[in-house]
Design a protein around this motif. Structure first.
Motif, PDB file in Angstrom:
ATOM      1  N   GLN A 183       1.008  -1.038  -0.125  1.00  0.00           N
ATOM      2  CA  GLN A 183       0.111  -0.116   0.022  1.00  0.00           C
ATOM      3  C   GLN A 183       0.987   1.302  -0.041  1.00  0.00           C
ATOM      4  O   GLN A 183       2.005   1.135   0.761  1.00  0.00           O
ATOM      5  CB  GLN A 183      -0.683  -0.019   1.207  1.00  0.00           C
ATOM      6  CG  GLN A 183      -1.539  -1.414   1.605  1.00  0.00           C
ATOM      7  CD  GLN A 183      -0.940  -2.113   2.654  1.00  0.00           C
ATOM      8  OE1 GLN A 183      -0.120  -1.764   3.607  1.00  0.00           O
ATOM      9  NE2 GLN A 183      -0.757  -3.226   2.329  1.00  0.00           N
ATOM     10  N   LEU A 184       0.696   2.000  -0.978  1.00  0.00           N
ATOM     11  CA  LEU A 184       1.486   3.320  -1.091  1.00  0.00           C
ATOM     12  C   LEU A 184       0.915   4.448  -0.162  1.00  0.00           C
ATOM     13  O   LEU A 184      -0.363   4.903  -0.635  1.00  0.00           O
ATOM     14  CB  LEU A 184       1.582   3.539  -2.594  1.00  0.00           C
ATOM     15  CG  LEU A 184       2.652   4.670  -2.809  1.00  0.00           C
ATOM     16  CD1 LEU A 184       3.981   4.409  -2.326  1.00  0.00           C
ATOM     17  CD2 LEU A 184       2.850   4.874  -4.503  1.00  0.00           C
ATOM     18  N   HIS A 185       1.612   5.221   0.494  1.00  0.00           N
ATOM     19  CA  HIS A 185       1.108   6.285   1.199  1.00  0.00           C
ATOM     20  C   HIS A 185       1.996   7.506   0.900  1.00  0.00           C
ATOM     21  O   HIS A 185       3.117   7.390   1.300  1.00  0.00           O
ATOM     22  CB  HIS A 185       0.865   5.798   2.931  1.00  0.00           C
ATOM     23  CG  HIS A 185       0.618   4.819   3.307  1.00  0.00           C
ATOM     24  ND1 HIS A 185      -0.796   4.746   3.418  1.00  0.00           N
ATOM     25  CD2 HIS A 185       0.923   3.617   3.519  1.00  0.00           C
ATOM     26  CE1 HIS A 185      -1.261   3.603   3.858  1.00  0.00           C
ATOM     27  NE2 HIS A 185      -0.332   2.712   3.970  1.00  0.00           N
ATOM     28  N   PHE A 186       1.166   8.385   0.501  1.00  0.00           N
ATOM     29  CA  PHE A 186       1.958   9.989   0.283  1.00  0.00           C
ATOM     30  C   PHE A 186       1.608  10.580   1.546  1.00  0.00           C
ATOM     31  O   PHE A 186       0.852  10.780   2.187  1.00  0.00           O
ATOM     32  CB  PHE A 186       1.380  10.573  -0.638  1.00  0.00           C
ATOM     33  CG  PHE A 186       1.524  10.116  -2.022  1.00  0.00           C
ATOM     34  CD1 PHE A 186       2.721  10.475  -2.891  1.00  0.00           C
ATOM     35  CD2 PHE A 186       0.744   9.215  -2.651  1.00  0.00           C
ATOM     36  CE1 PHE A 186       3.000   9.871  -4.015  1.00  0.00           C
ATOM     37  CE2 PHE A 186       1.051   8.341  -4.001  1.00  0.00           C
ATOM     38  CZ  PHE A 186       2.253   8.897  -4.664  1.00  0.00           C
ATOM     39  N   ARG A 187       2.959  11.056   2.260  1.00  0.00           N
ATOM     40  CA  ARG A 187       2.670  12.061   3.458  1.00  0.00           C
ATOM     41  C   ARG A 187       3.892  12.916   3.347  1.00  0.00           C
ATOM     42  O   ARG A 187       4.889  13.077   2.960  1.00  0.00           O
ATOM     43  CB  ARG A 187       3.290  10.926   4.650  1.00  0.00           C
ATOM     44  CG  ARG A 187       2.318   9.959   5.132  1.00  0.00           C
ATOM     45  CD  ARG A 187       1.068  10.443   5.600  1.00  0.00           C
ATOM     46  NE  ARG A 187      -0.146   9.477   5.967  1.00  0.00           N
ATOM     47  CZ  ARG A 187      -0.773   8.937   5.322  1.00  0.00           C
ATOM     48  NH1 ARG A 187      -0.864   9.121   3.974  1.00  0.00           N
ATOM     49  NH2 ARG A 187      -1.397   7.950   5.647  1.00  0.00           N
ATOM     50  N   ALA A 188       3.452  14.135   4.069  1.00  0.00           N
ATOM     51  CA  ALA A 188       4.204  15.056   4.320  1.00  0.00           C
ATOM     52  C   ALA A 188       5.053  14.988   5.511  1.00  0.00           C
ATOM     53  O   ALA A 188       4.672  14.384   6.459  1.00  0.00           O
ATOM     54  CB  ALA A 188       3.653  16.593   4.473  1.00  0.00           C
TER      55      ALA A 188
END
Lengths: 339, 394
Positions: A183-188
């Protein structure tokens, strides 16, 4: 005439020491104490182990104790009576054999570290249910989110485009049905993490906005980074490290355990670093394979390493996490090799 | 006490011509000597360690029996060594039982929060019983002058002794259960009630700790038996609080000092912060190498000086400073030799701790007889004691 030894005898019921004489005869320990006479089969007596210091005590089956303060006199009598030291005692009393034991100990530790630990980890990984892995990963992500991560500020279109391209690459690099679940998570992220990506047990891959922004003109390099993390997911490196850490600290506890938990933690930390360098190499190999399969030159990664190095020079951050990665030059050479 | 008076009265009425040897009425001080050697224990330790590693830990109970035999035969009270009678095969059984329990606990704790709670509750329920069994096994298998020691503390007493330590933990769990939100939002601040309940439980734990230690020691030192003598711990709880307060001050003072120093240093010269960060783990280590032995030396003296039976009085005169230096030296050398110094450290520490002890005995030991033959078959408790690092303080 069997040799005799005079010593102190306690009958186990009174604290009064009595003068007594012992000898071995007919496979029995003969004990003469005043007018009393006792005999015990040799096997029923717990004999003292020979050592340089301390008193000699033989424990009798009826609770009595034979005590000889003069250890040398006891040892002479025991030798003359034909009582043999056990193999372990002879081993412990000989410095040369003890040296051999020390060498063997080091060899055992080395073997265990080189082969035993990975094998044991492999076995443990086969046993652990996938639900457990998911749960550990979920906890780790929650932990990270509470301290280091915020929701991504990238435009959704950019996120979707990267997601799409990576899905295609994964499909191209693996036979149907063989690709690991992720599962790909984009996060700052906070500046301490900087341009970064990491994989967690259970298949979660976290990509920081800073990394996407750093390589905005070379999205192939981002794919390479993601493929590297997918390598970690495929080999279950996260869980592997956790399992290995518990095994190493258990073994270290055996050696220096009750002395200090802190000292026992050091070897665990050191091995962790060494193993994780191996894991990084494995993940790099996976990234290279995926890139080639998708028709992208692995050399895109060179730009990434260079920009990362520049970034690191600008931001005078503490070099905390980097010792676990192989040196940049080694990795650059690996990605610039012709296929 | 009344015995003394009776005897004095008898002495005076008979004009001190009772016909008994006078020495019998005098108190005699028995010294404790330790004759173990570091180099010899090193050889025992290396071989034990190799055998334990090669057998994947199965040899550990045998190694432990040998280690105890070595230390016992080198501990001389009034010239007579202690004897260890524990059967390593029985100890192996207890060890295996505990290994299974611990593994099951570790596994359950990782699997789901609910099973972790259940396992924790089970362990809390079992632990006092195991602790008591460990004390019984160790004492029943220790002899001096041919007489076995014993431990008479009851199971109920063990649970009651450990209860104060459980209460704050239970409160903490209850607080979590009652006030923690269903789906925690990591970015939101901790709910006020949850934070308050956590802080209250922690404070309560801190406040109750000396009382808890006092109860534990009172249970332990009130159950030791030798011949017909049963010991009792007569130290008031406030003295445990005194020690706890000293330890707390010793912790807070350097911390406050360090904080103030750091604030000044950073105000004057900012890059210094980096070096202070590097020095922090060292300071942490130093602190533990010094404060732990200080507290344990004071505790040993406090507890053993307050332990007595009708005719026996134990004494301990362990100086805190030498023990702290010894501990620091042991840590450093053990770290520098990658653990090889450990057996030397163990022998040096045992010597300092044991030789600080002595016994005052009233009357003639030769006349003492065993109360009953003490037999204890279950070694599980002993392995539990070793496994979880519970020490009897000596």
């Amino acid at each position: 005439m069997a040799p005799r030894l005079q010593l102190e005898y306690f009958d186990g019921r009174s604290a009064r020491p009595q003068r007594a004489e012992i000898q071995l005869q007919d496979g029995q320990l003969q004990l003469a104490c005043g007018l009393q006479h006792h005999q015990y089969p040799l096997g029923s007596v717990r004999w003292p182990e020979r050592q340089r210091h301390g008193q000699r005590q033989a424990l009798l089956p009826d609770g009595g104790v034979l005590s000889c303060a003069d250890a040398a006199r006891w040892d002479d009598w025991a030798r003359a009576s034909g009582l043999r030291d056990s193999l372990t005692v002879r081993w412990m009393q000989n410095w040369r054999l003890v040296g051999t034991a020390l060498a063997m100990l080091l060899a055992v530790l080395l073997l265990a570290w080189r082969w035993g630990l990975p094998l044991a980890t492999e076995a443990a990984l086969r046993w652990l249910p996938p639900a457990l892995e998911q749960q550990i990963g979920g906890q780790a992500l929650a932990q990270l989110e509470s301290h280091w991560l915020r929701p991504s500020e990238l435009p959704p279109a950019e996120q979707d485009a990267l997601r799409q391209r990576f899905a295609t690459l994964v499909k191209q690099a693996h036979p149907p049905g063989q690709a690991p679940a992720y599962q790909l998570h984009f996060r700052a992220a906070s500046t301490a993490l900087g341009p970064n990506a990491f994989a967690l047990p259970g298949g979660a891959i976290v990509l920081t906005d800073a990394l996407v922004q750093l390589m905005r003109d070379r999205p192939e390099a981002v794919l390479g980074v993601l493929a590297h993390e997918l390598g970690h997911v495929r080999q279950r490196h996260g869980l592997r490290l956790a399992v290995q850490a518990s095994l190493v600290s258990a073994a270290a506890g055996l050696v220096v355990g009750d002395f200090s938990a802190l000292l026992a933690g050091v070897p665990a930390l050191l091995t962790q670093q060494a193993y994780s360098r191996d894991f990084e190499r494995e993940a790099d190999a996976e990234a290279r394979r995926c890139l080639l399969a998708a028709g992208i030159s692995p050399r895109v990664m060179l730009d990434f390493f260079e920009r990362l190095a520049q970034q690191r020079q600008h931001a005078a951050s503490l070099p905390i996490a980097f010792s676990s990665h192989p040196a940049d030059t080694e990795r650059k050479r690996f990605f610039s090799e012709p296929p | 006490m009344s015995n003394n008076n009776d005897r004095n009265a008898a002495d005076s009425t008979l004009g001190n011509l009772s016909g008994w040897p006078h020495s019998q009425y005098r108190k005699r001080k028995l010294d404790v000597a330790f004759t173990g050697s570091g180099s010899e224990y090193f050889r025992i330790w290396i071989v034990n360690l190799l055998l334990s590693l090669v057998t994947l830990g199965l040899y550990l109970p045998f190694a432990k029996a040998r280690r105890l035999s070595y230390f016992y035969s080198n501990t001389l009270i009034d010239g007579q060594a202690l004897g260890f009678h524990g059967d390593p095969w029985k100890m192996l059984r207890g060890f295996l039982l505990l290994a299974v329990l611990t593994l099951a606990y570790g596994f359950a704790a990782r699997f789901s929060p609910l099973s972790a709670m259940a396992a924790f509750a089970l362990l809390c329920g079992l632990w006092p019983a195991l602790w008591r069994a460990g004390l019984q096994f160790r004492l029943a298998n220790t002899s001096w002058r041919g007489l076995r020691l014993g431990f008479t503390g009851s199971s109920a007493g063990a649970y009651a002794a450990l209860l104060p330590l459980y209460v704050p933990a239970l409160l903490m769990v209850a607080g979590q259960f009652l006030f923690a939100p269903e789906r925690p939002d990591p970015r939101a601040p901790m709910p006020l009630l949850l934070g308050l309940s956590m802080a209250a439980s922690f404070l309560l734990m801190l406040l109750m700790l000396p009382w808890g230690v006092a109860r534990i020691k009172r249970y332990q030192h009130g159950g030791y038996v030798y011949a017909d003598q049963q010991t009792e711990l007569t130290v008031p709880t406030r003295r445990f609080y005194g020690l706890g307060l000293k330890a707390l001050l010793l912790t807070l003072l350097p911390l406050a000092l360090l904080g103030a120093l750091a604030a000044i240093a950073v105000a004057v010269y900012k890059p210094l912060l980096f070096w202070m960060m590097l020095a922090l783990p060292l300071a942490y280590l130093l602190y533990f190498a010094l404060i732990t032995p200080y507290v344990s030396a004071r505790l040993q003296n406090l507890v053993w000086n307050g332990t007595a039976s009708e005719l026996l009085q134990l004494q301990s005169d362990l100086p805190a400073r030498p023990l702290a230096w010894l501990t620091l030296k042991n840590w450093l050398l053990t770290a520098l030799t990658l653990g090889l110094y450990r057996p030397f450290a163990a022998v040096h520490t045992a010597r300092m701790r044991l030789q600080a002890m002595s016994l005052m005995v009233e009357g003639d030991l030769d006349g003492w007889v065993a109360r009953q033959s003490v037999a204890q078959d279950d070694a599980a408790g002993d392995a539990a004691g070793d496994f979880f690092g519970i020490d009897m303080g000596l």
